[in-house]
Design an enzyme around this catalytic site. Structure first.
Site, PDB file in Angstrom:
ATOM      1  N   GLU A   1       0.831  -1.209   0.000  1.00 18.03           N
ATOM      2  CA  GLU A   1       0.000   0.000   0.000  1.00 18.03           C
ATOM      3  C   GLU A   1       0.867   1.262   0.000  1.00 18.03           C
ATOM      4  O   GLU A   1       0.522   2.262  -0.622  1.00 18.03           O
ATOM      5  CB  GLU A   1      -0.929   0.021   1.222  1.00 18.03           C
ATOM      6  CG  GLU A   1      -1.969  -1.086   1.220  1.00 18.03           C
ATOM      7  CD  GLU A   1      -2.982  -0.934   0.095  1.00 18.03           C
ATOM      8  OE1 GLU A   1      -2.605  -1.210  -1.053  1.00 18.03           O
ATOM      9  OE2 GLU A   1      -4.129  -0.564   0.363  1.00 18.03           O
TER      10      GLU A   1
ATOM     11  N   THR B   1      -5.442   6.681  -5.600  1.00 15.12           N
ATOM     12  CA  THR B   1      -5.570   6.925  -4.158  1.00 15.12           C
ATOM     13  C   THR B   1      -4.726   8.133  -3.741  1.00 15.12           C
ATOM     14  O   THR B   1      -5.167   8.958  -2.937  1.00 15.12           O
ATOM     15  CB  THR B   1      -5.151   5.665  -3.379  1.00 15.12           C
ATOM     16  OG1 THR B   1      -6.048   4.612  -3.740  1.00 15.12           O
ATOM     17  CG2 THR B   1      -5.227   5.879  -1.880  1.00 15.12           C
TER      18      THR B   1
HETATM   19  N1  HSE Z   1      -8.323   4.653   3.576  1.00 16.26           N
HETATM   20  C1  HSE Z   1      -7.763   4.765   2.264  1.00 16.26           C
HETATM   21  C2  HSE Z   1      -8.223   6.082   1.668  1.00 16.26           C
HETATM   22  C3  HSE Z   1      -8.237   3.623   1.421  1.00 16.26           C
HETATM   23  O1  HSE Z   1      -9.407   6.379   1.745  1.00 16.26           O
HETATM   24  O2  HSE Z   1      -7.392   6.799   1.124  1.00 16.26           O
HETATM   25  C4  HSE Z   1      -7.687   3.645   0.024  1.00 16.26           C
HETATM   26  O3  HSE Z   1      -8.245   2.597  -0.686  1.00 16.26           O
END
Ligand code: HSE
Length: 274
Positions: free
Chosen positions: A129, A182
């Protein structure tokens, strides 16, 4: 000992409205497939990727990075080959990178005789991630590894709790045909939160967790609200307000942005409503 395993790497919905970066749930039927094989050739290789245009270099691929972090921790000098059959579209908001990272570390741990528990694999999957979004959040990799609903109670030290999943809860996800990275979606978020909004948000987070345990669907619905992130991110998603309004009209308990979007999720009581 088995040398090769084919796995299902599930997609996930992160945040669940009130739990930015801490809540997530696993989807039963949507996910990638991966084939992971222990080889005699030292090092991690990615021999095949179908269904997406992603880098095969293990340093640039989330699965490679996650597996390398795991092997380093375990002190294992083994060869690992990874085949990825992507069904989850990258940048769709249902944990595409997380599925690859979580699936790869789960399979390697399995082939090595399960030296670590699933929950202990989370930090290595989080390295994927970090590569994908510049931030090592756990709210997609945790439910992908543990199933059901999960809560990241703390990041430092990492403390992930598997939550109860009510039987009648179904997720609906729709995916607008646009991609939102993201990293871009995180860049629109403000770093400071007014106290009144924080109070609303943590009230809802507690309410949602209580609703999951007590299987109180109405409480789950009341708690699926996001007053901090959704107002900023929803402008990136065409027709978000319209979709949300109609999902609620159609009987959904709640509706919001799935992860960092653009997918939109709704939770409902019962398959027919979903
Ligand atoms: N919590 C993260 C965000 C998840 O909302 O950026 C990304 O998939």
């Amino acid at each position: 000992m088995e040398k090769s395993v084919r796995i299902f790497a599930p997609a996930t919905i992160a945040n669940l409205s009130c739990g930015f970066d801490v809540l997530g749930c696993c989807l039963d039927t949507v996910g990638d497939e991966m084939v992971i094989t222990l080889t005699d050739k030292y090092g991690v290789s990615i021999s095949k990727i179908e269904g997406a245009d992603l880098p095969k270099s293990p340093e640039k691929n989330v699965a490679g990075v996650a597996v390398n972090a795991l092997l380093k921790y375990l002190g294992k000098n083994v060869g690992v080959d990874i085949e990825i059959y992507k069904k989850i579209k990258a940048g769709s908001g249902i944990g595409s990178s997380a599925a690859s990272s979580a699936g790869a570390v789960w399979a390697v741990n399995y082939l090595l005789g399960n030296p670590l528990k699933n929950v202990e694999l989370i930090p290595f999957a989080m390295e994927g991630e970090r590569l994908a979004s510049g931030n090592a959040h756990a709210d997609n990799v945790a439910p992908s590894l543990l199933g059901g609903f999960t809560l990241v109670r703390s990041y430092d030290p990492l403390d992930v709790i598997a939550l109860h999943s009510p039987d009648q809860l179904y997720a609906t996800v729709i995916h607008p045909q646009i991609e939102i990275k993201t990293a871009d979606s995180r860049s629109v978020i403000k770093q400071n939160v007014p106290l009144d909004k924080a109070i609303t948000q943590w009230g809802n987070l507690g309410g949602l967790v209580a609703g999951l345990y007590s299987e109180n669907y109405e409480l789950i619905g009341r708690s699926l609200k996001d007053v901090i992130i959704e107002p900023l991110r929803s402008i990136l998603i065409p027709a978000f307000d319209n979709v949300k309004e109609n999902a609620l009209k159609a009987g959904a308990l709640g509706c919001g942005i799935s992860g960092s979007g653009p997918s939109i999720f709704a939770l409902s009581k019962g398959y027919d409503t979903a």
